[in-house]
Structures are given as structure tokens and as C-alpha cells.
Design a protein around this motif. Structure first.
Motif, PDB file in Angstrom:
ATOM      1  N   VAL A 136       5.021  11.699   8.415  1.00  0.00           N
ATOM      2  CA  VAL A 136       6.068  12.280   7.510  1.00  0.00           C
ATOM      3  C   VAL A 136       6.347  11.525   6.476  1.00  0.00           C
ATOM      4  O   VAL A 136       6.893  10.600   6.941  1.00  0.00           O
ATOM      5  CB  VAL A 136       7.353  12.787   8.484  1.00  0.00           C
ATOM      6  CG1 VAL A 136       8.399  13.306   7.610  1.00  0.00           C
ATOM      7  CG2 VAL A 136       6.963  13.694   9.529  1.00  0.00           C
ATOM      8  N   HIS A 137       6.139  11.760   5.378  1.00  0.00           N
ATOM      9  CA  HIS A 137       6.439  11.098   4.135  1.00  0.00           C
ATOM     10  C   HIS A 137       8.079  11.165   3.622  1.00  0.00           C
ATOM     11  O   HIS A 137       8.562  12.280   3.979  1.00  0.00           O
ATOM     12  CB  HIS A 137       5.510  11.419   2.995  1.00  0.00           C
ATOM     13  CG  HIS A 137       4.006  10.956   3.356  1.00  0.00           C
ATOM     14  ND1 HIS A 137       3.148  11.895   3.208  1.00  0.00           N
ATOM     15  CD2 HIS A 137       3.483   9.669   3.164  1.00  0.00           C
ATOM     16  CE1 HIS A 137       2.006  11.308   3.280  1.00  0.00           C
ATOM     17  NE2 HIS A 137       2.293  10.039   3.052  1.00  0.00           N
ATOM     18  N   PHE A 138       8.576  10.160   3.342  1.00  0.00           N
ATOM     19  CA  PHE A 138       9.860  10.270   2.523  1.00  0.00           C
ATOM     20  C   PHE A 138       9.997   9.205   1.343  1.00  0.00           C
ATOM     21  O   PHE A 138       9.277   8.325   1.412  1.00  0.00           O
ATOM     22  CB  PHE A 138      10.842   9.863   3.939  1.00  0.00           C
ATOM     23  CG  PHE A 138      11.056   8.552   4.131  1.00  0.00           C
ATOM     24  CD1 PHE A 138      11.793   7.592   3.446  1.00  0.00           C
ATOM     25  CD2 PHE A 138      10.322   7.833   5.252  1.00  0.00           C
ATOM     26  CE1 PHE A 138      11.766   6.257   3.765  1.00  0.00           C
ATOM     27  CE2 PHE A 138      10.411   6.678   5.907  1.00  0.00           C
ATOM     28  CZ  PHE A 138      11.159   5.819   4.915  1.00  0.00           C
TER      29      PHE A 138
ATOM     30  N   MET B 214       0.788  -1.201   0.078  1.00  0.00           N
ATOM     31  CA  MET B 214       0.091  -0.146   0.035  1.00  0.00           C
ATOM     32  C   MET B 214       1.007   1.339   0.049  1.00  0.00           C
ATOM     33  O   MET B 214       1.776   1.463   0.992  1.00  0.00           O
ATOM     34  CB  MET B 214      -1.053   0.033   1.294  1.00  0.00           C
ATOM     35  CG  MET B 214      -1.759   1.357   1.360  1.00  0.00           C
ATOM     36  SD  MET B 214      -2.587   1.289   2.927  1.00  0.00           S
ATOM     37  CE  MET B 214      -3.308  -0.338   3.170  1.00  0.00           C
ATOM     38  N   ASN B 215       0.671   2.009  -0.922  1.00  0.00           N
ATOM     39  CA  ASN B 215       1.621   3.351  -0.857  1.00  0.00           C
ATOM     40  C   ASN B 215       1.456   3.968   0.449  1.00  0.00           C
ATOM     41  O   ASN B 215       0.216   3.971   0.840  1.00  0.00           O
ATOM     42  CB  ASN B 215       1.526   4.064  -2.250  1.00  0.00           C
ATOM     43  CG  ASN B 215       0.111   4.759  -2.453  1.00  0.00           C
ATOM     44  OD1 ASN B 215      -0.349   5.477  -1.585  1.00  0.00           O
ATOM     45  ND2 ASN B 215      -0.446   4.687  -3.446  1.00  0.00           N
ATOM     46  N   GLY B 216       2.451   5.033   0.400  1.00  0.00           N
ATOM     47  CA  GLY B 216       2.441   5.691   1.898  1.00  0.00           C
ATOM     48  C   GLY B 216       1.492   6.809   1.720  1.00  0.00           C
ATOM     49  O   GLY B 216       0.833   7.089   2.928  1.00  0.00           O
ATOM     50  N   TYR B 217       0.794   7.297   0.567  1.00  0.00           N
ATOM     51  CA  TYR B 217      -0.334   8.080   0.496  1.00  0.00           C
ATOM     52  C   TYR B 217      -1.578   7.623   1.220  1.00  0.00           C
ATOM     53  O   TYR B 217      -2.209   8.130   2.060  1.00  0.00           O
ATOM     54  CB  TYR B 217      -0.371   8.596  -0.928  1.00  0.00           C
ATOM     55  CG  TYR B 217       0.917   9.379  -1.467  1.00  0.00           C
ATOM     56  CD1 TYR B 217       1.522  10.252  -0.787  1.00  0.00           C
ATOM     57  CD2 TYR B 217       1.201   9.049  -2.665  1.00  0.00           C
ATOM     58  CE1 TYR B 217       2.681  10.613  -1.388  1.00  0.00           C
ATOM     59  CE2 TYR B 217       2.256   9.300  -3.310  1.00  0.00           C
ATOM     60  CZ  TYR B 217       3.102  10.353  -2.662  1.00  0.00           C
ATOM     61  OH  TYR B 217       4.167  10.798  -3.237  1.00  0.00           O
ATOM     62  N   GLU B 218      -1.657   6.333   0.715  1.00  0.00           N
ATOM     63  CA  GLU B 218      -3.093   5.535   1.037  1.00  0.00           C
ATOM     64  C   GLU B 218      -2.871   5.260   2.535  1.00  0.00           C
ATOM     65  O   GLU B 218      -3.884   5.384   3.185  1.00  0.00           O
ATOM     66  CB  GLU B 218      -3.060   4.359   0.330  1.00  0.00           C
ATOM     67  CG  GLU B 218      -4.370   3.383   0.352  1.00  0.00           C
ATOM     68  CD  GLU B 218      -5.638   4.464   0.350  1.00  0.00           C
ATOM     69  OE1 GLU B 218      -6.730   4.201   1.187  1.00  0.00           O
ATOM     70  OE2 GLU B 218      -5.909   5.310  -0.748  1.00  0.00           O
TER      71      GLU B 218
ATOM     72  N   SER C 109      -2.681  14.391   1.337  1.00  0.00           N
ATOM     73  CA  SER C 109      -3.383  12.976   2.017  1.00  0.00           C
ATOM     74  C   SER C 109      -3.488  13.229   3.358  1.00  0.00           C
ATOM     75  O   SER C 109      -3.561  12.336   4.129  1.00  0.00           O
ATOM     76  CB  SER C 109      -2.414  11.639   1.393  1.00  0.00           C
ATOM     77  OG  SER C 109      -0.966  12.143   2.179  1.00  0.00           O
ATOM     78  N   GLY C 110      -2.850  14.311   3.920  1.00  0.00           N
ATOM     79  CA  GLY C 110      -2.835  14.604   5.356  1.00  0.00           C
ATOM     80  C   GLY C 110      -1.381  14.571   5.969  1.00  0.00           C
ATOM     81  O   GLY C 110      -1.316  14.628   7.277  1.00  0.00           O
ATOM     82  N   GLY C 111      -0.455  14.340   5.204  1.00  0.00           N
ATOM     83  CA  GLY C 111       0.893  14.216   5.853  1.00  0.00           C
ATOM     84  C   GLY C 111       1.289  15.700   6.332  1.00  0.00           C
ATOM     85  O   GLY C 111       1.103  16.657   5.790  1.00  0.00           O
TER      86      GLY C 111
END
Length: 545
Positions: free
Chosen positions: A91-93, A70-74, A109-111
Motif C-alpha cells: 500500500v503506497h502512501f 529508492m522511491n516507493g514505486y521502485e 508498479s504492483g501496489g
């Protein structure tokens, strides 16, 4: 001075590449964070579910956007969609070179932030610290807003309290909600006594006695004296009486004594303050809670002022009523007269009900009435009317003449006041009764045969200056009882008075013989927890020998 935001901070690192996962973990541990590792979105969700069960969610989630399942955005969207994890900062990276649109996608997406790795350790650490700090600030603001809401709700409850005892109780419940612990509130009464209110965590069982209450009063006077109108202080356990916060055990011993944090407030210098006491031992309340309790104490003191004034006023009015409305009457030749007076329930206002039984040259004059309004003024006017009636009947005891004179008296000296009044002049020798009515419930003639009827007598209220119909003449026998009541006995909101009068007529007709039994029966039927004072007068002629 800087604040260490890494203390007690836990970071969840979600990355499918083991080397990157451990490298990020090492960077964060060097900055003082605790680290949880997950190799996929599914594993991260399992870990979060386990942490939810223990009530220990991580403070930040560091999520790779390119996870295999599942990608980090989802994953971020799923976390933000759940109330249990919506506040968790993400925190996305990514190790890939991404376009600005991909960064925007992560934020949408809410990050909270987006990192491109590899990055300098200091940058990674700073971004995570900023995310954790922002989340804590938001949580603190939400908590404070929640406590302000609790304070507002408590103030509303305090402002709607109907008496000092209820005021102390609702203030104690409000203090418990603000602090999360037990509370006891003391509010001064008109007679110098302290009304206490307990939070829901503390029942009335095994409360300290009068000596402990007196000790509290001495402490409160000591700490507020000359110190302004609001003050907070902590009283150590040796001085604070034990048992107010926790009951004694089965052996009769109190638990370890508590220091007490007191919030004291008064509305004017010299008056005894309201006191809200909470335990000062154990877990410290949230920052700012003490100030909110102080505000609650101030609101309680403001609410206590009119209630205390009303309590004093009510005491004066009841003293007036009781002094001028004797429970027993002297013997009246040729008649048997019984009176009853029941004040309204304690939480209701002062009434102006009255009765009088006066011997005159023309017979026995009976009167029953009610000054419109609920205040000390109404009780005072009641006394004036009763005195005026006693004086006027010396010159002319005719009910019609008396009603006219009392009407003029009210217009002259109390132009804004009206009153209802029913007068009956009874000749014990002949049974002749002459009735004048001024807006009152007419007398009820109750016969020993089981029948009852109202005397047809009516007229406008006193104080309006309107023309009055002539009095009504009727006759009493030894088998009749004349009943006069105030509307407090039968009046109910939402019920037509005519319906209530019919209920009274039916109950009186079915009552046992005798004037005492008649009054007691009607009080048992109608007189419980009434919102107005009740006065009854019942009379019957002695049977001629």
C-alpha cells in the motif's frame, strides 16, 4: 458474523519521517496489528530478508513513495519481481499532493492501494485490512488450486494402477501429498483379504499384524453399513489399532496412539469399501482437504472395481489352466516327455497358452498352442480346443486333419477368435515325426552333437478358414530332442521374432543333454518377468536296448 482479519497480521511501515512512521504504527497497533518499522528502502529490504529466513514475512507493506534511497514505486517493483516477496501486498502512501497519474504509477508498479496522508485512522486501518484480506484470499485460492492439482495427479496415478496392491500404494502417496501427513489405504481383494498401501513417510517395518488388519475391516464395515457410498468419520484411538501411521520404537512400543480420520467409499451397496486413513490428531489440515481426500477415496473405489473384477477373472482363468495343464505327465512308452508352464508375471493379463501329450493308435501326439487374446474368454477357448483335440484324435490322429477340424471348430463356435497351434505325431518305434503348424513357432530339433534346427513346417492361424499346406515329415533319433515352445518364452517388444528364434536356437544347442535340463536352461535364460505365459514341451525317444 464478521471475521477478525487483524489477528496475527503484521504490517511493515516504511517511512523516512520518524514522526509519521511512529504515528502510522500507533494507528495500526490500535487496530490489533503487529508493526515493523523501517526508515528507508534499504532497511526494509534487510528486514524482509531476515523475515524470509525465519519464514515469517509481514502480511502488508505500507510504503512511502518519497523514500530517500529508492522511491516507493521502485521498491514495490523489486518486491513484486522476486518470487519470495511477490505475494506481499503493498500500500503506497504520500503526504504530498499528487496527481492521478502518480496514483496510477503506484498501482502499475504492483501496489494494491494508494493513501494520501494525513488520513483518518479508520481509513488507514480499513485499507490495510482490505489489503491483508485480499492477499489471504488469493493465497487460499492458490493453495486450493494447488491441492486440486495434487488431487488430479493422484487420480491419474490411481487410474493407471495395474493391480490392487499398487492401487493402495499410489492412493496412500496421493493422500499424503494432500494432507501433508502419513496415510494408509486399504483396498479389498478378490479373496477377502485387505491390500494395504503406505505413504512414503511410513515403511513396512513394524507394521501391525493380521489382528490389527481384521480390526480395521470390522471398523470399516461398521461405519459404512447402510450409510451410502461415501462417508467420512473419525475413529478414536482406543478403537483404531496403533502402528499404522508411525512405527514402534526400539523397545517395541508404539508412539502415542492416533485418532484416525477415515474416508470410506464404495461403488455399490453391499461391497467392501476402500478406506483412506489419516491421523486426526495434531495439526488440522487445510480447509477443504477432507473433501479432497473423500474424492480421492471415491476415485480409488472406482479404479478398484475393474481391478477386482480382473483379479477374480484371472483367478478363474489360472485355475482352468492349472487344472488342464498338468505339471507331470504319465509315462509314455518309448519316450521321455517334460513339460513346463509358467504364468505371466502377476501384473500382466491372462494368457491362453496350452499343451497336450496324447497317446494314439498311430503314435504319440504332442501339441502346443496359444489362443490369441488375454482374457477369461481366451482361457475358456483354450480349454475347448484342448478337449476338441482329445476327442478328434480318437478318429484320426493325422496332424493335418486335426488342424483342419480345429480350424472349422473355431470358425463355427468362436468366429472372432484365432489361435496358433503346432502338432507333432511321433512314432516311438521308427522315430518318424509328422508335423502340422498353424501360425506357431515351429518345433526345434536339438541334437546331442550341439546342433539345432527348426523343422520347416508352417501354415495359417486356426480360425481363418484358409487352405493349409500338407504336414512336414521328419525323423527323430535317440540323440535328438524335440522342443516345442510358445512365443511368451522369447518374444520381446521391439525385437523381430526371427532374431529371438535364433537366440533360442543357439541357447538350446548349447544346453546340457537331457530334456529336463533343456527346459530348465531355457527358462533360466529367457523366462524371467515375462509379459506373456510360457509353455515348453520337450521330448526324446528312449534308446533301444
Amino acid at each position: 458474523m464478521s471475521v477478525d482479519t487483524t489477528a496475527d497480521t503484521t504490517v511493515l511501515v516504511v517511512d523516512d519521517v520518524a514522526a509519521s512512521r511512529y504515528a502510522l504504527g500507533a494507528v495500526l497497533r490500535r487496530d490489533g496489528h503487529r508493526v515493523l518499522l523501517a526508515a528507508s528502502a534499504g532497511e526494509a529490504l534487510i528486514q524482509l530478508d531476515l523475515r524470509l529466513r525465519t519464514g515469517a514475512l509481514p502480511d502488508v507493506a505500507l510504503v512511502d513513495v518519497g523514500l530517500p534511497d529508492m522511491n516507493g514505486y521502485e521498491l514495490c517493483r523489486r518486491l513484486k519481481a522476486s518470487p519470495a516477496t511477490a505475494a506481499l501486498p503493498v500500500v503506497h502512501f504520500s503526504a504530498a499532493s499528487l496527481a492521478p497519474a502518480d496514483r496510477c504509477r503506484g498501482l502499475d508498479s504492483g501496489g494494491e492501494a494508494y493513501l494520501t496522508v494525513p488520513a483518518e485512522p479508520e481509513e488507514i486501518q480499513a485499507v490495510v485490512r482490505a489489503a491483508a484480506r485480499g492477499a489471504r484470499d488469493r493465497t487460499a485460492a492458490q493453495d486450493h488450486a494447488g491441492r486440486l492439482t495434487l488431487l488430479a495427479e493422484a487420480v491419474i496415478e490411481v487410474q493407471t494402477a495395474r493391480c490392487l496392491r499398487e492401487l493402495a500404494e499410489v492412493a496412500a502417496v496421493g493422500a499424503e501429498r494432500l494432507t501433508g501427513g502419513p496415510a494408509v489405504v486399504f483396498v479389498p481383494g478378490a479373496d477377502g483379504a485387505l491390500h494395504h498401501g503406505l505413504s512414503r513417510r511410513r515403511t513396512e517395518a513394524s507394521l501391525p499384524g493380521d489382528e490389527a488388519h481384521q480390526a480395521v475391516a470390522r471398523l470399516v464395515r461398521r461405519f459404512i453399513s447402510g450409510r451410502g457410498r461415501i462417508r467420512s468419520t473419525v475413529v478414536p484411538a482406543p478403537l483404531w489399532p496403533p502402528g499404522f501411521f508411525r512405527p514402534e520404537d526400539l523397545a517395541g512400543h508404539h508412539a502415542d496412539p492416533d485418532d484416525a480420520r477415515l474416508a470410506l467409499a464404495r461403488t455399490a451397496e453391499g461391497c467392501f469399501p476402500v478406506c483412506i486413513a489419516t491421523p486426526a490428531n495434531g495439526t488440522e489440515p487445510a480447509p477443504g482437504t477432507a473433501a479432497l481426500v473423500d474424492r480421492l477415496a471415491h476415485a480409488t473405489a472406482l479404479a478398484a472395481e475393474p481391478l477386482l473384477m480382473y483379479e477374480k477373472e484371472r483367478h478363474i482363468a489360472l485355475t482352468l489352466q492349472h487344472s488342464f495343464l498338468p505339471a507331470r505327465l504319465p509315462p509314455m512308452p518309448g519316450t521321455e516327455v517334460v513339460v513346463r508352464y509358467v504364468p505371466a508375471s502377476r501384473h500382466t493379463e491372462i494368457g491362453g497358452d496350452f499343451y497336450a501329450v496324447l497317446p494314439t493308435d498311430a503314435g504319440l501326439l504332442t501339441a502346443i498352442g496359444d489362443v490369441v487374446g488375454h482374457s477369461l474368454d481366451a482361457a475358456t477357448v483354450m480349454v475347448e480346443l484342448r478337449h476338441a483335440l482329445r476327442a478328434y484324435c480318437l478318429d484320426d490322429s493325422d496332424p493335418g486333419a486335426l488342424a483342419r477340424r480345429l480350424d472349422r471348430m473355431l470358425q463355427r463356435y468362436h468366429p472372432d477368435t484365432t489361435a496358433t497351434l503346432c502338432l507333432a505325431l511321433i512314432d516311438p518305434d521308427t522315430g518318424r515325426a509328422r508335423v502340422a503348424n498353424a501360425g506357431h513357432i515351429p518345433p526345434l530339433l536339438v541334437q546331442d552333437t550341439g546342433d539345432a534346427r527348426y523343422v520347416e513346417a508352417s501354415g495359417p492361424l486356426l480360425g481363418l478358414g484358409l487352405d493349409r499346406p500338407p504336414p512336414t515329415d521328419t525323423a527323430l533319433t535317440a540323440a535328438d530332442r524335440l522342443l516345442m515352445v510358445t512365443d511368451g518364452l522369447i518374444e520381446n517388444r521391439g525385437t523381430d521374432l526371427a532374431v529371438s528364434m535364433e537366440h533360442l536356437r543357439t541357447a538350446a544347442a548349447d544346453a546340457p543333454l537331457g530334456v529336463t535340463d533343456l527346459c530348465d536352461t531355457l527358462l533360466n535364460c529367457f523366462g524371467h518377468e515375462r509379459d506373456d505365459d510360457i509353455a515348453l514341451l520337450a521330448l526324446r525317444l528312449h534308446k533301444s536296448s
